[in-house]
Each structure stands twice: as structure tokens, then as C-alpha cells.
Scaffold this motif. Structure first.
Motif, PDB file in Angstrom:
ATOM      1  N   ASN A  62     -18.897   6.646  -1.223  1.00  0.00           N
ATOM      2  CA  ASN A  62     -18.858   7.872  -2.016  1.00  0.00           C
ATOM      3  C   ASN A  62     -19.781   7.841  -3.231  1.00  0.00           C
ATOM      4  N   PHE A 105       0.831  -1.205   0.000  1.00  0.00           N
ATOM      5  CA  PHE A 105       0.000   0.000   0.000  1.00  0.00           C
ATOM      6  C   PHE A 105       0.868   1.259   0.000  1.00  0.00           C
ATOM      7  N   GLY A 124     -11.410   1.621   5.055  1.00  0.00           N
ATOM      8  CA  GLY A 124     -10.384   1.414   4.050  1.00  0.00           C
ATOM      9  C   GLY A 124     -10.755   1.984   2.697  1.00  0.00           C
ATOM     10  N   PRO A 125      -9.837   1.927   1.725  1.00  0.00           N
ATOM     11  CA  PRO A 125     -10.060   2.571   0.423  1.00  0.00           C
ATOM     12  C   PRO A 125     -11.238   1.993  -0.359  1.00  0.00           C
ATOM     13  N   ASN A 180      -8.974   6.624 -13.232  1.00  0.00           N
ATOM     14  CA  ASN A 180      -7.890   5.964 -12.520  1.00  0.00           C
ATOM     15  C   ASN A 180      -6.978   5.196 -13.472  1.00  0.00           C
ATOM     16  N   ILE A 211      -6.915  12.449   2.745  1.00  0.00           N
ATOM     17  CA  ILE A 211      -7.284  11.047   2.541  1.00  0.00           C
ATOM     18  C   ILE A 211      -7.247  10.232   3.825  1.00  0.00           C
ATOM     19  N   SER A 212      -6.216  10.448   4.642  1.00  0.00           N
ATOM     20  CA  SER A 212      -6.067   9.606   5.829  1.00  0.00           C
ATOM     21  C   SER A 212      -7.146   9.850   6.868  1.00  0.00           C
ATOM     22  N   VAL A 268     -14.344   3.435   1.227  1.00  0.00           N
ATOM     23  CA  VAL A 268     -14.455   4.845   0.844  1.00  0.00           C
ATOM     24  C   VAL A 268     -15.197   4.959  -0.487  1.00  0.00           C
ATOM     25  N   GLY A 269     -14.813   4.124  -1.454  1.00  0.00           N
ATOM     26  CA  GLY A 269     -15.496   4.132  -2.742  1.00  0.00           C
ATOM     27  C   GLY A 269     -16.954   3.756  -2.620  1.00  0.00           C
ATOM     28  N   ARG A 294     -10.260   9.722   6.400  1.00  0.00           N
ATOM     29  CA  ARG A 294     -11.222   8.624   6.200  1.00  0.00           C
ATOM     30  C   ARG A 294     -10.553   7.282   6.451  1.00  0.00           C
ATOM     31  N   TRP A 295      -9.316   7.146   5.998  1.00  0.00           N
ATOM     32  CA  TRP A 295      -8.631   5.866   6.116  1.00  0.00           C
ATOM     33  C   TRP A 295      -8.343   5.477   7.563  1.00  0.00           C
TER      34      TRP A 295
END
Length: 315
Positions: free
Chosen positions: A239, A193, A231-232, A255, A223-224, A235-236, A226-227
Motif C-alpha cells: 500500500n 489476531f 497478510g497484514p 495507529n 479487509i478480508s 498489505v502495508g 486482501r487477507w
């Protein structure tokens, strides 16, 4: 009778793991091949343990209680005598790990787990020829593990699944947060990561897009946030009004285009490294570096206290 855990290596990671296991109720022996290092570890750990107690992060134990179970010893044989778990914390050198595990397999109790704190070298690289290879595995921390409790458990192809599962259960009972990899992969999960993020940080600074300070600010204040609790992938999922599938369909092209720009690796050397290092030393001179590490740990402790409260009170 208190069960024993052995630390082989009493540097930063060995000390951190010693705190975790002692806080978890184990007697911890500390061995280091360099004279005086294991003894010197005790006062260094006491300051950290006192901070943990002040923040309510000692599993309802006291500093004196935790420190009373730390025992520096002079030999590796003394360290592993009667141990149920041996944690190797040597430098990331393959031949050194081979030598250590060859010896540990001979001198440690036959039912003791032999774990390495290796950051990238997989277990199979240094345990294949061992008689007791079935009890060998990686238990890799994220620094400092007494606050950032995630641990990566990486069995070798020949690690006994029962050994891996019992190790996970032991660590969970200590209040740690282990994850188990189903196969060996270079760098494990955490470093895989971090690596692309660091690559892009170098790239953005090299391109003149942003300063080193603002690279870190984008992560620490963006970003962090939320992290730190999701996790990522989630988050998606959150969102997009209709969940992760909608998010993936909407942002996949963007992306993919970014990924095409990120194919070339940035060198971590030369003028770019000089610039970033100079930037840090202007902000944090080396005589303030240890104090900054302590500041980091205390901020992480405060975050851990908040997350514990949030987990209990915010549904």
C-alpha cells in the motif's frame, strides 16, 4: 501398510481432523468417551467429504476411499494401538487434558506423537511430569481445517525439535499449511489476531458507531478480501509506493492514537451481548444454524478452489 492416526474425541474438531488425516492417506481411529458419538460421526463426516470431493478438494481421492479408512472404536486403548500420531480433541479444561495425556503417555506407542487441539492452553501446562513429554505438542486447527488448512504447531520447551519438525513435514505432505511457534504464548497466533478484532467489534457496536451486520460486512467485503491471500504486513508493504518502511512511517501515529482508544477491554456480557445475540438470531434462527455452518463451509471450499487455481495460473 497404511499408517494409523488416533482421534481422541469425535466432536466437531475430532471429526474435522479425521477428515484431514484420512484424506492424507492415513487410517483413522475415532474414540469418544460418550457412547455412540464415534459411530454417529461417520454419517456426519460423509456429507462433508462428499462436498469436498465435489469441489476437487480430496487430494484426488473419492468419498468412499476416504470414508473407508475411518474406524470408530470403543476404547482409548483400541484407538491408539499402532498409531504414529494421536490427536486429542477434548474440551478446553486443564485438568482433563492432564488426565488424558497422563493416560495417553502410558498406553500409546512410545514413538507416537501426542498432539493436542488446545486453543489456548499451552503444552507445558499439562505435560511437564510425563515420561514422554518430549513427544508432546499442540497442533491447533482453524475451523474447519479440511478447508482452512493453517495449523499452529506449538512445542513445549522440552518437545524434541525432531518430533516437531517431522510432525510439520507429515502435515505438509497431507496438504496442510502448518506454522511453527518458536515459543509458547497464550492463545497462540490465530486467537491473538482474532481477539483484538472482536474487542473492537464489540466496542464499535457499543459506541453506536455501526450495526453488528455492518461490522461483519466491513470485514467480509473489505479487509478480508486482501487477507485471503496476503497478510497484514504485506498489505502495508504493497500500500506504499516505497514499501513497508514508508507505510510504517506514514501511519504509525494514526495507529498509535487508535490504540490509545482501544486500551479498555469491552465486556462480552450484559446488554451488549444480548443485543448482538438477538441481532444474530433474527438473521439466523437456531433452527437454521447448522445450515448456515454448511453454507460457510461450502463458500470456503469455493474460495479454496479459486486460490488453488490462482496459485497455479496467476504469477
Amino acid at each position: 501398510m497404511t499408517e494409523r492416526v488416533a482421534m481422541i474425541g469425535s466432536g466437531i474438531i475430532g471429526r474435522a481432523f479425521a477428515i484431514c488425516f484420512s484424506r492424507g492417506g492415513y487410517e483413522v481411529t475415532l474414540y469418544d468417551p460418550k457412547d455412540g458419538v464415534a459411530d454417529a460421526a461417520i454419517p456426519l463426516m460423509r456429507e462433508t467429504v462428499a462436498d469436498l470431493e465435489q469441489n476437487g478438494l480430496l487430494n484426488d481421492r473419492t468419498t468412499d476411499d476416504v470414508m473407508s479408512r475411518m474406524v470408530p472404536v470403543k476404547t482409548m486403548e483400541e484407538a491408539v494401538e499402532g498409531a504414529i500420531h494421536v490427536q486429542e480433541n477434548a474440551p478446553e479444561v486443564l485438568e482433563l487434558k492432564r488426565e488424558l495425556f497422563t493416560k495417553l503417555d502410558k498406553i500409546a506407542p512410545k514413538d507416537a506423537v501426542l498432539a493436542s487441539s488446545s486453543s489456548s492452553i499451552v503444552t507445558s501446562k499439562f505435560t511437564e511430569e510425563l515420561e514422554g513429554r518430549h513427544r508432546c505438542m499442540i497442533v491447533h486447527p482453524t475451523n474447519p481445517p479440511y478447508v482452512v488448512t493453517i495449523l499452529e504447531l506449538v512445542p513445549a520447551p522440552w518437545t524434541d525439535p525432531e518430533v516437531a519438525q517431522k510432525t510439520r513435514e507429515r502435515l505438509e505432505a497431507m496438504g496442510m499449511s502448518p506454522i511453527t511457534l518458536h515459543k509458547e504464548v497464550t492463545g497462540f497466533i490465530m486467537n491473538r489476531f482474532q481477539s483484538p478484532i472482536l474487542q473492537e467489534a464489540f466496542r464499535l457496536v457499543a459506541m453506536g458507531v455501526v450495526s453488528p451486520e455492518d461490522v461483519d460486512k466491513a470485514m467480509s467485503e473489505g479487509i478480508s478480501q486482501r487477507w485471503s491471500f496476503i497478510g497484514p504486513l504485506e498489505v502495508g508493504d504493497l500500500n506504499a509506493p516505497n514499501g513497508f518502511r514508508e507505510y510504517a512511517e506514514k501511519y504509525e501515529a494514526m495507529n498509535r492514537n487508535i490504540a490509545m482508544e482501544q486500551r479498555d477491554l469491552m465486556p462480552w456480557a450484559g446488554p451488549l451481548l444480548d443485543y448482538i445475540d438477538k441481532n444474530f438470531r433474527e438473521r439466523v434462527p437456531m433452527d437454521q444454524h447448522k445450515a448456515r455452518q454448511q453454507w460457510r463451509d461450502r463458500r470456503l471450499m469455493a474460495l479454496a478452489v479459486h486460490k488453488k487455481w490462482a496459485n497455479e495460473n496467476i504469477k
